[in-house]
Scaffold this active site. Structure first.
Site, PDB file in Angstrom:
ATOM      1  N   ASN A  28      35.427  29.791  36.499  1.00  0.00           N
ATOM      2  CA  ASN A  28      35.995  31.063  36.942  1.00  0.00           C
ATOM      3  C   ASN A  28      36.069  32.071  35.802  1.00  0.00           C
ATOM      4  O   ASN A  28      35.773  33.257  35.991  1.00  0.00           O
ATOM      5  CB  ASN A  28      37.391  30.830  37.515  1.00  0.00           C
ATOM      6  CG  ASN A  28      37.354  30.507  38.994  1.00  0.00           C
ATOM      7  OD1 ASN A  28      37.237  31.398  39.815  1.00  0.00           O
ATOM      8  ND2 ASN A  28      37.402  29.234  39.335  1.00  0.00           N
TER       9      ASN A  28
ATOM     10  N   ARG B 222      32.165  42.574  51.070  1.00  0.00           N
ATOM     11  CA  ARG B 222      32.427  43.258  49.793  1.00  0.00           C
ATOM     12  C   ARG B 222      31.140  43.705  49.108  1.00  0.00           C
ATOM     13  O   ARG B 222      31.131  43.997  47.908  1.00  0.00           O
ATOM     14  CB  ARG B 222      33.202  42.318  48.872  1.00  0.00           C
ATOM     15  CG  ARG B 222      34.644  42.110  49.324  1.00  0.00           C
ATOM     16  CD  ARG B 222      35.227  40.883  48.650  1.00  0.00           C
ATOM     17  NE  ARG B 222      36.563  40.607  49.153  1.00  0.00           N
ATOM     18  CZ  ARG B 222      37.655  40.721  48.415  1.00  0.00           C
ATOM     19  NH1 ARG B 222      37.587  41.083  47.152  1.00  0.00           N
ATOM     20  NH2 ARG B 222      38.823  40.450  48.933  1.00  0.00           N
TER      21      ARG B 222
ATOM     22  N   CYS C 115      37.390  20.765  43.140  1.00  0.00           N
ATOM     23  CA  CYS C 115      38.514  19.999  42.583  1.00  0.00           C
ATOM     24  C   CYS C 115      39.476  19.547  43.670  1.00  0.00           C
ATOM     25  O   CYS C 115      40.270  18.639  43.473  1.00  0.00           O
ATOM     26  CB  CYS C 115      39.299  20.831  41.578  1.00  0.00           C
ATOM     27  SG  CYS C 115      38.290  21.885  40.553  1.00  0.00           S
TER      28      CYS C 115
ATOM     29  N   SER D 256      31.915  29.445  47.211  1.00  0.00           N
ATOM     30  CA  SER D 256      33.288  29.731  46.744  1.00  0.00           C
ATOM     31  C   SER D 256      34.310  28.723  47.246  1.00  0.00           C
ATOM     32  O   SER D 256      35.324  29.092  47.814  1.00  0.00           O
ATOM     33  CB  SER D 256      33.722  31.131  47.183  1.00  0.00           C
ATOM     34  OG  SER D 256      32.975  32.102  46.511  1.00  0.00           O
TER      35      SER D 256
ATOM     36  N   ALA E  53      31.501  30.041  39.295  1.00  0.00           N
ATOM     37  CA  ALA E  53      30.981  30.943  38.267  1.00  0.00           C
ATOM     38  C   ALA E  53      30.147  32.056  38.889  1.00  0.00           C
ATOM     39  O   ALA E  53      30.322  33.236  38.564  1.00  0.00           O
ATOM     40  CB  ALA E  53      30.164  30.152  37.249  1.00  0.00           C
TER      41      ALA E  53
END
Lengths: 464, 464
Positions: free
Chosen positions: B318, B74, B47, B43, B14
């Site tokens: 996400n 970035r 899962c 990141s 998130a």
């Protein structure tokens, strides 16, 4: 009161589903059910024929969902090898011919179901009837094709190389290409169009072409068959187009089908622009109270474009039959229409589509944007994650989903169902981006490929 | 004008999705973005941990979607091993502690994103902190567990049999059972409830239990862990319940997680009945203009019941991040809610659910009918057609779809997406029976299993 009589013309999916469903509602004392089938088989899966030919399905009988005896045991008087040769709607009767004896007779009905299916398109080219040229429309066709394949012997046998030409690159064509490849043939597919799978947009069809090349299937586009050449023995030797000749030990025709409505049109029943019977939502033939029609002989409403389409597919035929049977039996049902979903595969290549192609959207006067993405069937790090390409169409402005196409490998095709339900619900691509789809690494990337496509469509709409 | 500053607490799905999306909208000159992560990794796909442990995923780095360096390249100032220890909403600042040096400092923000995720439930039982007892919440946990497995050596080695006990039979529990089975362990799953997979109805959970038995995984239901026994070396030896002791060389805790909202609650931010932060549809914390929250620390609206639920799942995290980032960046997005879709697998067993279970429907005051059917993943005659059980819930009277659960094999789980979209659209089971889903023998019976279930639900509604 004497029993009423329901007569069903055609003993496959739509007809026998209708008969079976009506029987669930009504006892034989209340409703006599007579079904006429001109062929040797009833209630079979024509969709399964390529897999029978290809050897994945052991035998013909596995494709038969219910035998004539089973239908009769449930109180349906199914008469095989009996062709209906005339419908007389005014007097409520059909004229039938027993194809074994040639005997004709009239049978009266109170309710009639027309489920005459489709007939294969057969262009009038020289040699099309030669031994070794086969359709794959029904089980008899399949049996005949298998007979030819057995005559040709095993691959690498005395006869050496064995070559098959498939005419047509639609669903049947590509599925038969796989089947013949599995049988050891060198397979060439002759396709009239610019790309195989004309039910996809050309850019997606191109992906199918490339993948078929990779599987060892030669596809020739813009190949209009002009003749089928035969040898001294009268058997097929080659297929000729304007430009070339393709040697062939066997030829399979997968050119498509058209609604079989000869009888119905002769009886004055209404047909549409695609040649299929026109019905209302209850599957009653328009303007007729006591005549129903369903399956491959009718046109269906496309819920996305609002236009009638012709989509011969077993899953629609079964639904039609259920609805017809319920309505005749005294229940109630309607067939709201379709969104044009179809899936297919060629070896491990999976192909799926739903909704409108670009040319359908343009023909319907809809403005649209498209987006195409590459994604994977599973999380990228999970074993056997396979790549797929998803193309999406959305209506300009409103952003309504118009269509979706997928070309990929294992796990790709059935994702089209997400879009099929979204189309049915009239969902926008923006809403689709937030759909709560099943996610776990063995099943999907964290953004399902369909959602990735929807997101890119939203970007395209925003940039528009 | 000086740049505004966005501070993000939590460097996983998130948080970093929000940061990345905001960066797409705003240059570093317009918006400075600082993200704090207390762990060693950002990141990553939590899962995917069971598949890394199980050996299907080669290494930890494969689970990392984007490295800290990539984020920094970035234009996101991601500070690793830095824990936020206080949120001061009145003065718009957070206090952080560098976990390497212990140094603390304040950082001001104009916009704040809380993405603190979840913390594993750890019941206060003796021995729970012993060496050989592992959670699998993050990559550090996974690395530690792998270390233990390596210490134990290969199966059939000098140490002979190797036994694992998994505590908990939810998603993480069953996925870890598979992972440890793949590693050669004898696996026992201790489950507090009546059946494994409490996210399913008990009748469907029973099918999972039976299938796990068949896979060689022992599941013990109604097993409340009372202590973890250790040997003279302090390492785990067994897991004790009220009734029995289960020998264990390694113990994995998959008991579940709770929202990590300690900081947020201390700052006076609103939490709900499940302990998660409460947000509006734009993912702003309720009542706060400049504070957003998303991922495993928030509650989400269940579109079927209309109630808030707690569903920690990467796919939601996400989506939350995307929406938060867009809203902060000057775009616009809302998260409409979820329908509760989840899929999982244990070896070749596939498990899926969406919508409400019976007890959820009852708790929401909804009257319902259920229907359960057996069907197959492909046409019955097609090779590798696998059986699946589909259970469906529909609202009495109206017939609205309320939920669907699937237990089956290959090709079963992702069919739940059909129901997920139908739930989103508020579709009735009657309309579902006529959905135009992809049909071809390698992909589906002529009536897809979901349609078969919908038909039976219609019968149940009619008979009701």
């Amino acid at each position: 009161m004497a029993a009423q009589r329901l007569v069903v013309i055609g003993g496959d999916a739509a007809g026998m589903s209708a008969a079976s469903q009506a029987r669930r509602f009504r006892t034989p004392d209340e409703l006599e059910i007579v079904a006429f089938e001109r062929g040797h088989f009833a209630s079979y899966s024509a969709c399964g024929i390529p897999y029978w030919i290809g050897g994945q399905v052991a035998g013909r009988d596995e494709l038969i969902a219910r035998t004539p005896e089973e239908h009769r045991a449930r109180g349906i008087d199914l008469r095989m090898r009996t062709e209906v040769v005339e419908i007389d709607p005014d007097r409520g009767r059909v004229r039938t011919r027993n194809l074994e004896s040639g005997a004709e007779s009239w049978t009266g009905w109170d309710r009639l179901v027309i489920a005459t299916g489709a007939r294969p398109v057969r262009p009038p080219i020289p040699g099309i009837g030669a031994p070794g040229v086969h359709g794959v429309q029904n089980l008899d066709d399949g049996q005949a094709l298998l007979g030819t394949l057995e005559t040709l012997g095993p691959p690498g046998g005395a006869q050496g190389r064995r070559r098959a030409v498939v005419v047509g690159a639609g669903y049947i064509g590509v599925e038969m290409a796989e089947a013949l490849l599995n049988r050891g043939f060198e397979v060439t597919v002759l396709n009239r169009g610019e790309q195989p799978m004309a039910t996809l947009d050309p850019d997606m069809g191109r992906l199918v072409h490339t993948a078929m090349d990779g599987l060892g299937i030669t596809t020739v586009n813009r190949a209009e068959v002009t003749a089928i050449r035969t040898g001294d023995d009268g058997r097929v030797r080659a297929v000729a187009t304007a430009d070339a000749e393709y040697p062939a030990d066997v030829v399979v025709l997968g050119i498509g089908v058209a609604p079989e409505t000869t009888l119905a049109r002769a009886a004055g029943l209404p047909t549409g622009e695609h040649g299929g019977l026109l019905t209302d939502l209850s599957m009653r033939v328009r303007g007729r109270d006591a005549i129903w029609a369903g399956g491959d002989c009718v046109e269906v409403l496309d819920l996305v474009s609002g236009r009638d389409r012709y989509i011969p597919l077993g899953t629609h035929a079964n639904k039609h039959g259920q609805i017809i049977g319920a309505n005749i039996g005294g229940g109630y049902g309607t067939f709201p229409g379709v969104v044009g979903t179809a899936v297919s595969k060629v070896c491990d290549l999976e192909i799926a589509r739903t909704g409108l192609r670009e040319k359908d959207a343009a023909a319907a006067g809809l403005q649209y944007v498209t987006a195409t993405v590459e994604s994977t069937s599973r999380a990228g790090y999970y074993p056997d994650a396979s790549e797929m390409t998803v193309k999406i169409l959305a209506e300009r402005g409103a952003g309504r989903l118009l269509g979706l196409q997928i070309v990929g490998r294992e796990g790709a095709a059935k994702r089209v169902d997400i879009a099929a339900v979204a189309l049915t619900a009239g969902m926008t691509v923006e809403r689709m981006t937030l759909l709560d789809l099943g996610y776990a690494p063995p099943f999907s990337p964290v953004w399902d490929p369909v959602l990735v496509a929807a997101r890119k469509a939203v970007s395209a709409l925003t940039a528009d």
